[in-house]
Enzyme design. Structure first.
Site, PDB file in Angstrom:
ATOM      1  N   HIS A 222      58.565  77.243  34.549  1.00 52.97           N
ATOM      2  CA  HIS A 222      59.541  75.997  35.009  1.00 52.97           C
ATOM      3  C   HIS A 222      60.860  76.087  34.708  1.00 52.97           C
ATOM      4  CE1 HIS A 222      55.174  74.601  35.579  1.00 52.97           C
ATOM      5  NE2 HIS A 222      55.741  74.004  36.685  1.00 52.97           N
ATOM      6  N   ARG A 329      58.276  66.274  41.878  1.00 50.52           N
ATOM      7  CA  ARG A 329      57.675  66.573  40.586  1.00 50.52           C
ATOM      8  C   ARG A 329      58.178  65.514  39.746  1.00 50.52           C
ATOM      9  NH1 ARG A 329      59.232  72.208  41.753  1.00 50.52           N
ATOM     10  NH2 ARG A 329      57.383  73.616  41.683  1.00 50.52           N
ATOM     11  N   ARG A 365      54.318  63.517  43.469  1.00 52.00           N
ATOM     12  CA  ARG A 365      53.223  64.223  42.681  1.00 52.00           C
ATOM     13  C   ARG A 365      53.113  63.470  41.371  1.00 52.00           C
ATOM     14  NH1 ARG A 365      53.261  70.416  40.990  1.00 52.00           N
ATOM     15  NH2 ARG A 365      54.607  69.560  39.028  1.00 52.00           N
ATOM     16  N   GLU A 464      45.883  74.691  43.573  1.00 53.11           N
ATOM     17  CA  GLU A 464      46.782  75.525  42.769  1.00 53.11           C
ATOM     18  C   GLU A 464      45.580  76.223  41.749  1.00 53.11           C
ATOM     19  OE1 GLU A 464      49.688  73.678  41.157  1.00 53.11           O
ATOM     20  OE2 GLU A 464      48.770  71.714  40.735  1.00 53.11           O
ATOM     21  N   ASN A 487      52.355  78.795  42.681  1.00 52.77           N
ATOM     22  CA  ASN A 487      52.830  79.307  41.411  1.00 52.77           C
ATOM     23  C   ASN A 487      51.588  79.297  40.377  1.00 52.77           C
ATOM     24  OD1 ASN A 487      55.383  78.932  42.595  1.00 52.77           O
ATOM     25  ND2 ASN A 487      55.864  77.246  41.769  1.00 52.77           N
ATOM     26  N   ASP A 488      50.948  78.430  40.329  1.00 57.46           N
ATOM     27  CA  ASP A 488      49.678  78.409  39.678  1.00 57.46           C
ATOM     28  C   ASP A 488      48.627  78.900  40.124  1.00 57.46           C
ATOM     29  OD1 ASP A 488      50.281  76.904  37.318  1.00 57.46           O
ATOM     30  OD2 ASP A 488      50.778  75.229  38.479  1.00 57.46           O
ATOM     31  N   ARG A 498      52.232  82.776  33.926  1.00 56.57           N
ATOM     32  CA  ARG A 498      53.517  82.349  34.473  1.00 56.57           C
ATOM     33  C   ARG A 498      54.703  82.165  33.498  1.00 56.57           C
ATOM     34  NH1 ARG A 498      53.045  76.522  37.792  1.00 56.57           N
ATOM     35  NH2 ARG A 498      55.276  76.732  37.925  1.00 56.57           N
TER      36      ARG A 498
HETATM   37  C1  PEP Z   1      52.833  75.308  41.946  1.00 53.18           C
HETATM   38  O1  PEP Z   1      52.030  75.654  41.194  1.00 53.18           O
HETATM   39  O2  PEP Z   1      53.150  76.021  43.114  1.00 53.18           O
HETATM   40  C2  PEP Z   1      53.491  74.133  42.018  1.00 53.18           C
HETATM   41  C3  PEP Z   1      54.266  74.003  43.181  1.00 53.18           C
HETATM   42  O3  PEP Z   1      53.706  73.253  40.928  1.00 53.18           O
HETATM   43  P1  PEP Z   1      54.363  73.687  39.755  1.00 53.18           P
HETATM   44  O4  PEP Z   1      55.453  74.740  39.785  1.00 53.18           O
HETATM   45  O5  PEP Z   1      55.185  72.486  39.426  1.00 53.18           O
HETATM   46  O6  PEP Z   1      53.463  73.943  38.425  1.00 53.18           O
HETATM   47 MG    MG Z   2      51.520  73.674  39.719  1.00 51.53          MG
END
Ligand code: PEP
Ligand code: MG
Length: 606
Positions: A222, A329, A365, A464, A487-488, A498
């Site tokens: 992040h 977010r 979210r 995710e 991403n997740d 990650r």
């Molecule tokens: C993701 O996981 O792709 C997402 C958009 O949420 P975050 O990156 O905030 O975990």
């Molecule tokens: Mg995510």
């Protein structure tokens, strides 16, 4: 090939390419180059600000014997403040089951702040060693941690992080405003740090911080996401970064290629000035796209939306001409503070933000805390594996009051604006059902109180976790829209943390399993006739746009900095070709095959 061409081919643009205002002074013979991973593109020639949080975050100094009483009083004041903060958190977090581990945690904290060994030890240390309270807390915490470790007991070891958590909070309260918040930086500063948490990064002011580089971290963390959102060029995972750097040194950062040059030679400075000019020229050329529609060459509209981490980003996002906010977010808005935001406060922030979006939809979210996002006011880090622990919707359902507060704020804003709610980290239908019950209860309560609310607020689910993608056709019947968090999804599908630089080369959006999970979700959304968006970083990458469109995605949400470039790519594609292209990729057996095919496609079509 010029550096400009390379950036255009493989990297999304960053917002910044800046330089020290003063004449660059080169220290001959000290030039040091470090290689890390570029996480946010842009070229900066600035002044180093070395932030070695491991060594300097906690001040250590000796005090006079006469100052002992005052120092003990200062420590007790911090203890009282820390207890007050925990009480406040507990008040707001009630509703948790009696035997819930989180409620247990609060008991542990209270005990530690109430006549425990920690308190006695710190006071004795101040008196006997004549040191400041922060240093005394640090020393005691280390001693307790060593004793815990020596016991070689898994349960005791798991409590270690609690001890450290209380210690950190005590030290923060002792330091008060003196804690590092990067507010005193010179113009055009380049922060060189051992590590920056997502919370540290959220504090950075893009007007002052030209770039940053860290020794640890990974592109998918992040911290990296925030750097891109803020448009701050950044490099992570540069292990030798702090070996020779000193505050005040001239430093070059190339956020696309992960290069850091400390005390560069005049030749290097001239070279990077040229790269920077090329980069800026190219970025300006993308501006003309703002008014052009996001349609493929055969006339299929692809909706582009923006990801927002901090309210300050809305201004930049509006200038890109997006169709709305696809991912807000909410957890970042409340990262660096000591208490939970109230319903009114969230209502005001969201109302103001939606007002600036010119009537376009905003997808809010709910808190996705946990993993590498730990707001100061919630202790979410004391778990053996944060990414697999109490995160996202799991956390929200354990603290239903917290979720209800967020729902109430959104429902109230919906009386004035087009807002939707998105639930993070959903794994099963039961979670959606429980969240909807809370949502309906909150709506009933507000209606009964005569509070104006929006009557049809869509409730969406983030896909995710692989189980959610595999079960997307069922989830689709319980929600109004879905959004894929790649991403997740990639992290969990491939078992690649990650945040861990050691495995970041395995984080592969083109893995056949990932493509299949996206395809399943797109098919489920189409069959259920509900909208589907991709809001993970994959949506922001021009290489992946043809793949995602071909898999059936018609809405992409990304940081403002990437919108123009993705739109340019979409306008160059024929949707009918993309479907064939994606089907071909789905039939390939290995990641290598997929990557080769995508490389071939890119070489032919760009
Ligand atoms: C993701 O996981 O792709 C997402 C958009 O949420 P975050 O990156 O905030 O975990
Ligand atoms: Mg995510």
């Amino acid at each position: 090939m010029t550096n400009f061409t390379k950036i255009k081919k493989v990297s999304p643009p960053g917002a910044g390419a800046q330089e020290c205002g003063e004449n660059v002074c080169i220290v001959r013979g000290r030039e040091t180059a470090c290689q890390g991973k570029g996480v946010s593109p842009g070229i900066v020639i600035g002044r180093a600000y070395v932030y070695d949080n491991l060594l300097t975050a906690v001040p250590q100094y000796r005090i006079a014997a006469e100052a002992v009483e005052g120092e003990c009083e200062r420590f007790l004041k911090a203890v009282r403040e820390t207890s007050r903060q925990f009480d406040l958190l507990w008040e707001q977090a009630k509703g948790v089951l009696e035997d819930d581990p989180v409620s247990y945690l609060f008991d542990v904290y209270r005990h530690m702040l109430n006549g425990s060994r920690l308190l006695r030890g710190v006071r004795e240390r101040i008196k006997n060693d004549l040191i400041n309270a922060e240093a005394a807390v640090q020393t005691e915490i280390n001693l307790i941690a060593d004793a815990f470790t020596a016991m070689d007991d898994a349960y005791i070891a798991s409590r270690l992080e609690d001890v450290r958590g209380v210690g950190r909070r005590l030290i923060r309260n002792l330091m008060g405003d003196a804690q590092e918040n990067f507010s005193q930086l010179p113009e055009n500063a380049v922060i060189l740090a051992r590590d920056l948490s997502a919370a540290d990064t959220a504090l950075l002011d893009p007007k002052k911080v030209a770039a940053f580089a860290t020794m640890t971290g990974s592109p998918q963390s992040h911290t990296g996401l925030l750097a891109r959102s803020l448009g701050i060029p950044a490099v992570v995972a540069a292990p030798n970064l702090l070996t020779s750097a000193r505050t005040g040194d001239i430093v070059i950062i190339d956020g696309a290629y992960g290069k850091i040059i400390i005390c560069p030679s005049q030749e290097e400075v001239d070279r990077y000035r040229k790269y920077r000019a090329d980069f800026l020229r190219w970025k300006r050329s993308l501006k003309r796209l703002r008014r052009l529609p996001s349609v493929t060459s055969d006339g299929v509209y692809v909706s582009l939306k923006g990801n927002i981490d901090l309210p300050t980003e809305v201004e930049i996002l509006v200038q890109t001409g997006v169709d709305g906010i696809g991912l807000l977010r909410s957890e970042y808005m409340f990262m660096n503070r000591n208490d939970l935001p109230s319903e009114d406060e969230q209502f005001e922030i969201l109302k103001e933000m939606t007002g600036r979006m010119e009537g376009k939809p905003v997808t809010f979210r709910t808190f996705d805390v946990g993993g590498d996002k730990c707001p100061t006011f919630l202790n979410t880090s004391s778990t053996p594996n944060p990414a697999l622990g109490v995160r996202g919707i799991r956390y929200a359902l354990r603290f239903p009051e917290l979720l209800a507060t967020q729902f109430a704020a959104v429902l109230r804003v919906a009386a004035y604006a087009d807002v939707r709610v998105l639930l993070p980290m959903v794994c099963s239908v039961e979670e959606v059902v429980s969240a909807r019950e809370i949502f309906n209860r909150v709506a009933d309560r507000l209606r009964a109180a005569g509070t104006p609310i929006g009557e049809r607020v869509p409730l969406g689910v983030m896909i995710e976790i692989p189980s959610a993608a595999l079960n997307a056709s069922v989830l689709a019947r319980h929600c109004d829209f879905m959004s894929i968090g790649t991403n997740d999804l990639i992290q969990y599908a491939l078992a690649v943390d990650r945040t861990d630089a050691a495995v970041s080369s395995l984080f592969n959006p083109l893995h056949p399993a990932v493509l299949k999970l996206i395809k399943m979700t797109a098919d489920a959304a189409r069959e259920a006739n509900i909208p589907l968006c991709v809001c993970g970083e994959m949506a922001a990458n021009v290489r992946y746009a043809p793949v995602l469109l071909g898999l059936g995605v018609r809405e992409l949400s990304m940081p403002a900095a990437n919108v123009a470039m993705v739109k340019e790519r979409i306008r160059s594609l024929r949707m009918s070709d993309m479907e064939n292209y994606a089907n071909g990729l789905l039939s390939l057996p290995s990641s290598t095959d997929v990557i080769n095919r995508v490389n071939g496609f890119e070489a032919e079509n760009r």
